[in-house]
Scaffold this active site. Sequence first.
Site, PDB file in Angstrom:
ATOM      1  N   ARG A 146      -2.156   1.320   3.134  1.00 25.35           N
ATOM      2  CA  ARG A 146      -3.598   1.312   2.148  1.00 25.35           C
ATOM      3  C   ARG A 146      -3.632   1.978   1.114  1.00 25.35           C
ATOM      4  NH1 ARG A 146      -5.712   2.326   7.811  1.00 25.35           N
ATOM      5  NH2 ARG A 146      -7.028   0.765   8.846  1.00 25.35           N
ATOM      6  N   LYS A 170      -6.922   5.789   8.908  1.00 27.81           N
ATOM      7  CA  LYS A 170      -8.895   6.391   9.134  1.00 27.81           C
ATOM      8  C   LYS A 170      -9.398   6.988   9.811  1.00 27.81           C
ATOM      9  CE  LYS A 170      -9.982   1.304   6.376  1.00 27.81           C
ATOM     10  NZ  LYS A 170     -10.944   0.159   6.780  1.00 27.81           N
ATOM     11  N   HIS A 243      -4.687  -3.485  -2.167  1.00 29.21           N
ATOM     12  CA  HIS A 243      -5.129  -4.067  -0.870  1.00 29.21           C
ATOM     13  C   HIS A 243      -4.199  -5.300  -0.454  1.00 29.21           C
ATOM     14  CE1 HIS A 243      -7.209  -2.727   3.042  1.00 29.21           C
ATOM     15  NE2 HIS A 243      -6.787  -3.901   3.231  1.00 29.21           N
ATOM     16  N   ARG A 246      -0.675  -5.190   0.956  1.00 23.03           N
ATOM     17  CA  ARG A 246      -1.056  -4.532   2.623  1.00 23.03           C
ATOM     18  C   ARG A 246      -1.042  -6.133   2.769  1.00 23.03           C
ATOM     19  NH1 ARG A 246      -2.756  -0.923   5.898  1.00 23.03           N
ATOM     20  NH2 ARG A 246      -4.575  -1.952   7.273  1.00 23.03           N
ATOM     21  N   HIS A 269      -3.999  -0.738  12.221  1.00 24.90           N
ATOM     22  CA  HIS A 269      -5.527  -1.801  12.867  1.00 24.90           C
ATOM     23  C   HIS A 269      -5.660  -1.217  14.168  1.00 24.90           C
ATOM     24  CE1 HIS A 269      -4.943  -5.310  10.182  1.00 24.90           C
ATOM     25  NE2 HIS A 269      -5.467  -4.617   9.799  1.00 24.90           N
ATOM     26  N   TYR A 278      -4.448 -12.254   9.263  1.00 20.91           N
ATOM     27  CA  TYR A 278      -2.680 -12.727   9.015  1.00 20.91           C
ATOM     28  C   TYR A 278      -2.148 -13.910   9.732  1.00 20.91           C
ATOM     29  CZ  TYR A 278      -4.164  -8.586   6.548  1.00 20.91           C
ATOM     30  OH  TYR A 278      -4.617  -7.603   6.011  1.00 20.91           O
TER      31      TYR A 278
END
Length: 299
Positions: A146, A170, A243, A246, A269, A278
Site C-alpha cells: 500500500r 493496517k 493502488h 497494487r 489481506h 483479483y
Amino acid sequence: MQSYIQAFNEYLQIEKNASHYTIEFYLDDLQEFSHFLEEENIVDLRDVNQQVARLFLTRLYNGRSSRRTVSRKISSLRSFYRFVERENIVKNNPFVQVSLPKTDKPIPGFLYKEELERLFAANDLNTPLGQRDQALLELLYATGIRVSECQQLRLQDIDFSIGTVFVTGKGRKQRYVPFGNFAQQALENYIETGRSALLAKSNQASEVIFLNARGTPLTVRGIRKVLDKMVERAALTIHVHPHKLRHTFATHMLNEGADMRTVQEMLGHENLSSTQIYTHVTKDYLRKVYMNSHPRARK
C-alpha cells in the site's frame, strides 16, 4: 450519543489502530445516525431496536444512497453497537439481524505490461529525482504494498541480501514481502546515489527511504503526485494511482500461476475474500490459454 461516539473514536485509535480514513468514515456514519435519532426523538441508545434499525435503512435507500454506501454505514453501526454492547451500555445489537445489500464487485483496474514498460522508461536515471521515481515505481509494482506502507519504509526495512522488504500494514500487522532484480537494482541505485544527494539538501538525518526534492520524507500525497508526473512523461492517457499498481501486482501474480494464499500473504489481506477480487483474467491471458489449448487455434 456524542460521548459514546467519542469513546468509540478512542477505541478505534488506541485498540484497533484504525487508519485516519477509516475513523473518519466511521465518525461520519455515526453522526448521520445521531441526527436520525434526534429527528425520531430517540434519546437513549437502549431504545434503538431492530424496527428503528430497519427504519434507518429505509431512510438511506430513500436518500438514494448506493448499495455500497448503505452497506458501509450499516457495517459502521454494527461495529459501534458491538463496542457499546461490550461496554455494557446496551444489551443487544439491533443491527446484527439487518441484512446488508448485495454489492457489485467491479473488476479492479490494472495496467497491462505495455503500459508498465512506458512508465518504467519515463524516468531520467541520471538525476536524483529520476532515480527515486524509478525505485518507487519498481517497488510498488514488485511488492504490491500500500502507498501508506511504502511511505513509511525505513532503510533498515530493506534486506538486499535476500531481497525482502519488512512492511508494517493496517493494525500494525507486520509481514515480509519479496522483490526481484529490477526493484533491487533501482533501489540500490537510488539509495547509493540519488537519495544521498536529496538528503544533503535538508541537512537533517532521516532513515525514511523515499525523500522529496527538499530532502525531507515524501508524503502519501507526494507519492501520488510523483506517479501523476510519471504518467505525463510517459504520454499515457490513463490514470495511475498507487493502488492501481497494487491491483496490477495481484492480477499479474495470479495470472502467472501464483496461488491465492501466497498473494493474500504478500498483500497483507486479513481475509481471502479480499484477494479473490483479483481472480479475473486479462485479455492477454485468455488469448494465451486459448492459443495453447484449442486444437484449431494455430497451425
